[in-house]
Design a protein around this motif. Structure first.
Motif, short mmCIF file in Angstrom:
data_model
loop_
_atom_site.label_atom_id
_atom_site.label_comp_id
_atom_site.label_asym_id
_atom_site.label_seq_id
_atom_site.Cartn_x
_atom_site.Cartn_y
_atom_site.Cartn_z
N GLU A 2 53.38 42.51 34.58
CA GLU A 2 52.98 43.67 33.77
C GLU A 2 51.68 44.32 34.26
O GLU A 2 51.29 45.37 33.75
CB GLU A 2 52.81 43.25 32.31
N LEU A 3 51.02 43.71 35.23
CA LEU A 3 49.75 44.25 35.72
C LEU A 3 50.01 45.36 36.73
O LEU A 3 50.83 45.20 37.64
CB LEU A 3 48.91 43.15 36.36
N ARG A 4 49.30 46.45 36.59
CA ARG A 4 49.45 47.59 37.49
C ARG A 4 48.09 47.97 38.06
O ARG A 4 47.06 47.78 37.43
CB ARG A 4 50.04 48.79 36.74
N GLY A 5 48.10 48.54 39.26
CA GLY A 5 46.89 49.09 39.84
C GLY A 5 46.11 48.09 40.66
O GLY A 5 46.61 47.03 41.06
N GLU A 6 44.85 48.45 40.91
CA GLU A 6 43.96 47.62 41.71
C GLU A 6 42.64 47.43 40.96
O GLU A 6 42.34 48.15 40.00
CB GLU A 6 43.71 48.27 43.07
N TRP A 7 41.84 46.46 41.43
CA TRP A 7 40.61 46.12 40.74
C TRP A 7 39.45 46.01 41.72
O TRP A 7 39.63 45.70 42.91
CB TRP A 7 40.77 44.78 40.00
N ASP A 8 38.27 46.26 41.19
CA ASP A 8 37.06 46.01 41.96
C ASP A 8 36.71 44.53 41.96
O ASP A 8 36.09 44.03 42.90
CB ASP A 8 35.88 46.81 41.37
N GLU A 9 37.11 43.84 40.90
CA GLU A 9 36.77 42.43 40.74
C GLU A 9 37.87 41.73 39.94
O GLU A 9 38.32 42.22 38.91
CB GLU A 9 35.45 42.28 39.99
N ILE A 10 38.30 40.58 40.46
CA ILE A 10 39.14 39.68 39.68
C ILE A 10 38.38 38.38 39.52
O ILE A 10 37.81 37.85 40.49
CB ILE A 10 40.50 39.42 40.36
N VAL A 11 38.33 37.86 38.30
CA VAL A 11 37.64 36.60 38.01
C VAL A 11 38.66 35.59 37.51
O VAL A 11 39.43 35.87 36.59
CB VAL A 11 36.54 36.79 36.94
N ASP A 12 38.66 34.41 38.14
CA ASP A 12 39.60 33.36 37.76
C ASP A 12 38.84 32.08 37.48
O ASP A 12 37.99 31.66 38.28
CB ASP A 12 40.60 33.14 38.90
N VAL A 13 39.13 31.43 36.36
CA VAL A 13 38.48 30.18 36.00
C VAL A 13 39.48 29.02 35.93
O VAL A 13 39.21 27.98 35.35
CB VAL A 13 37.76 30.29 34.64
N SER A 14 40.64 29.19 36.57
CA SER A 14 41.75 28.24 36.39
C SER A 14 41.39 26.83 36.82
O SER A 14 40.60 26.60 37.74
CB SER A 14 42.98 28.72 37.18
N ARG A 15 42.03 25.86 36.15
CA ARG A 15 41.84 24.44 36.42
C ARG A 15 42.97 23.86 37.26
O ARG A 15 42.90 22.71 37.69
CB ARG A 15 41.77 23.67 35.10
N HIS A 16 44.03 24.63 37.46
CA HIS A 16 45.22 24.13 38.15
C HIS A 16 45.43 24.92 39.44
O HIS A 16 45.45 26.15 39.44
CB HIS A 16 46.45 24.26 37.26
N ALA A 17 45.69 24.19 40.53
CA ALA A 17 45.84 24.84 41.83
C ALA A 17 47.05 25.77 41.86
O ALA A 17 47.01 26.82 42.51
CB ALA A 17 45.96 23.77 42.92
N HIS A 18 48.14 25.43 41.15
CA HIS A 18 49.31 26.30 41.20
C HIS A 18 49.05 27.61 40.46
O HIS A 18 49.65 28.64 40.80
CB HIS A 18 50.56 25.59 40.64
N HIS A 19 48.14 27.61 39.49
CA HIS A 19 47.75 28.87 38.87
C HIS A 19 46.97 29.73 39.86
O HIS A 19 47.19 30.94 39.96
CB HIS A 19 46.90 28.62 37.63
#
Length: 319
Positions: free
Chosen positions: A57-74
């Motif tokens: 459902e995500l569209r477009g582009e970003w200046d910044e993506i932040v991820d705090v995931s604990r799982h490598a597959h995520h």
């Protein structure tokens, strides 16, 4: 306008990150399951990262993506789906990636744990290592921040806050602590971390940790902030272990207490963090905020870490 995607954005840390970006005037989208509200001003895209295609459902582009995931597959799924659509990818890792927990003052070049592999039993540090490897495939667009123990108001882990609650609820009564000689404590105020994540300009990997303090100094500072006037009873490691008290975290534990051979775990170098422009809140100010927060949430509430007052009193009676 800066366009930011937070993979999460509703939990304690990721929610604060989203809020800080909003405060700068950024347009913030949070991809989350929606079980908790997103910060005011953010857009929610509902998705479960365990699903086959959570990013459709995500569209477009970003200046910044932040991820705090604990799982490598995520992490790998997110990079595959979104890695080409952002100018910078900030991954919030952990100092738990390091293999050496004994040597003090190690920096970002220290040996790391073996990365998690498919089928391995879950281990937090190993998954963070594997996630970092995935994020590094983005080259110069990758930014990796490795916090130590994050503390501050609202902390759901209850580790640092336990001591504010323990001293405050005891009032004039006794409090049980571990032997503090030769032990250190190193934390990062959540607001200092969030400021660095949003405003900092580091590249590669950096340890986001505060200054090192003697554990005794930290506990004394917490005690003073609560006004505790009772006795402080220190128990030896062997006695605590024999009575079923756990180290570090979890039920029936004494948080911040670690084995003597883990003297490097809370003494990482923060030189690169400071060089990259990080600022550190004085420990006394962080403690004062935590005391207020613990009182507001209830010092006798059910906790994820530490001893209940009844458990503590039973141990004190046996010392």
């Amino acid at each position: 306008m800066t366009n930011v995607l937070i993979l999460g954005g509703t939990a304690w840390l990721s929610g604060r990150i989203a809020t800080r970006w909003i405060d700068t005037g950024a347009r913030v989208t949070c991809l989350a399951r929606g079980t908790q509200p997103v910060p005011k001003g953010a857009e929610l895209v509902r998705a479960d990262r365990g699903d086959a295609d959570p990013y459709g459902e995500l569209r477009g582009e970003w200046d910044e993506i932040v991820d705090v995931s604990r799982h490598a597959h995520h992490a790998s799924g997110a990079i595959a789906a979104l890695g080409a659509r952002t100018a910078r990818w900030t991954y919030v890792s952990s100092t738990s990636v390091y293999a050496d927990a004994a040597t003090p003052d190690t920096d970002e070049s220290a040996e790391m744990l073996a990365p998690a592999q498919d089928g391995d039993e879950y281990e937090y540090g190993a998954h963070k290592v594997a996630s970092e490897q995935i994020v590094r495939t983005l080259g110069d667009r990758a930014r990796i921040v490795r916090p130590g123990l994050i503390v501050g108001p609202g902390d759901p882990s209850d580790r640092f806050g336990y001591w504010a609650a323990a001293f405050d609820r005891a009032a004039e009564g006794p409090v049980l602590i571990p032997r503090v000689q030769g032990r250190s404590a190193q934390v990062i105020d959540v607001d200092d971390l969030v400021t660095f994540l949003v405003e900092g300009s580091s590249s590669g990997a950096v340890n986001a940790v505060g200054d090192v303090h003697e554990l005794g100094h930290v506990l004394n500072a917490v005690r003073a902030a609560t006004g505790h006037s009772g006795e402080v009873v220190a128990a030896d490691d062997g006695w605590l272990e024999a009575h079923g008290v756990e180290i570090w975290a979890g039920e029936h534990s004494l948080p911040l207490w670690l084995p003597m051979d883990m003297g490097g775990f809370m003494t990482r170098s923060n030189a690169a963090f400071k060089t990259a422009g990080a600022t550190l809140t004085p420990l006394s100010e962080t403690i004062a905020r935590i005391v207020v927060d613990e009182r507001a949430r209830g010092v006798n509430r059910e906790r994820r870490a530490g001893l209940t007052r009844d458990q503590e009193l039973a141990l004190l009676a046996a010392v």
